[in-house]
Design an enzyme around this catalytic site. Structure first.
Site, short mmCIF file in Angstrom:
data_model
loop_
_atom_site.label_atom_id
_atom_site.label_comp_id
_atom_site.label_asym_id
_atom_site.label_seq_id
_atom_site.Cartn_x
_atom_site.Cartn_y
_atom_site.Cartn_z
N HIS A 1 -5.39 -2.05 5.32
CA HIS A 1 -4.28 -2.29 4.41
C HIS A 1 -4.10 -1.11 3.44
CE1 HIS A 1 -2.26 -5.13 1.29
NE2 HIS A 1 -1.37 -4.51 2.04
N GLY B 1 11.88 15.32 10.72
CA GLY B 1 11.73 14.11 11.54
C GLY B 1 10.51 13.27 11.22
#
Length: 159
Positions: free
Chosen positions: A20, A126
């Site tokens: 997490h 990108g």
């Protein structure tokens, strides 16, 4: 043998190692990688594989709670930005793709990235950051647990 999805062992190990709030960068062929342990190199040749292809596969395997790109991607590479948005919405309808100036993006996320996945894409602005999340439904379905609104909305249910 694995049935479908990502077959690259190093990439699957990286995804399985994410916890997490850990950071994964899916980058173009020129993305700088400072530490060898960060690198997951998938580049084969020019534009193979693309960032969008790899991002789509990773998003199928990884729970994420935030996606960040450079502001310049929105302005100078709108077709790619739209594709990133579509890939996110395919998984989480309410999640928005966040952005920040390119220099801040690199300064903020590359040093903190647990993994940097290098594609073969020659793509202006990108690069995409995924911040690992949790499966809110599984975490908060426990008796007595109260799901915060931001997790409930993303998980697709009301408190």
């Amino acid at each position: 043998m694995k049935k479908h999805g990502i077959l690259n062992k190093r990439l699957m190990e990286a995804i399985m190692d994410m916890g997490h709030t850990d950071i994964m960068v899916i980058g173009d062929a020129g993305v700088p990688v400072q530490r060898p342990e960060q690198r997951v190199d998938l580049a084969l040749t020019e534009d193979v594989p693309t960032i969008a292809e790899v991002l789509d596969l990773i998003m199928d395997e990884m729970i994420f709670e935030k996606v960040v790109v450079a502001d310049e991607q929105k302005k100078y590479n709108p077709v790619h930005f739209k594709k990133v948005e579509e890939l996110v919405k395919k998984r989480y309808e309410t999640m928005e793709v966040e952005s920040m100036p390119h220099e801040e993006f690199f300064a903020e996320y590359l040093p903190k990235a647990k993994y940097i996945v290098r594609t073969g894409n020659l793509m202006p602005w990108g690069n995409v950051v995924l911040i690992a999340g949790i499966d809110a439904k599984k975490w908060f379905e426990k008796e007595g647990a109260i799901t915060p609104d931001y997790y409930a909305q993303r998980a697709g249910y009301d408190n």
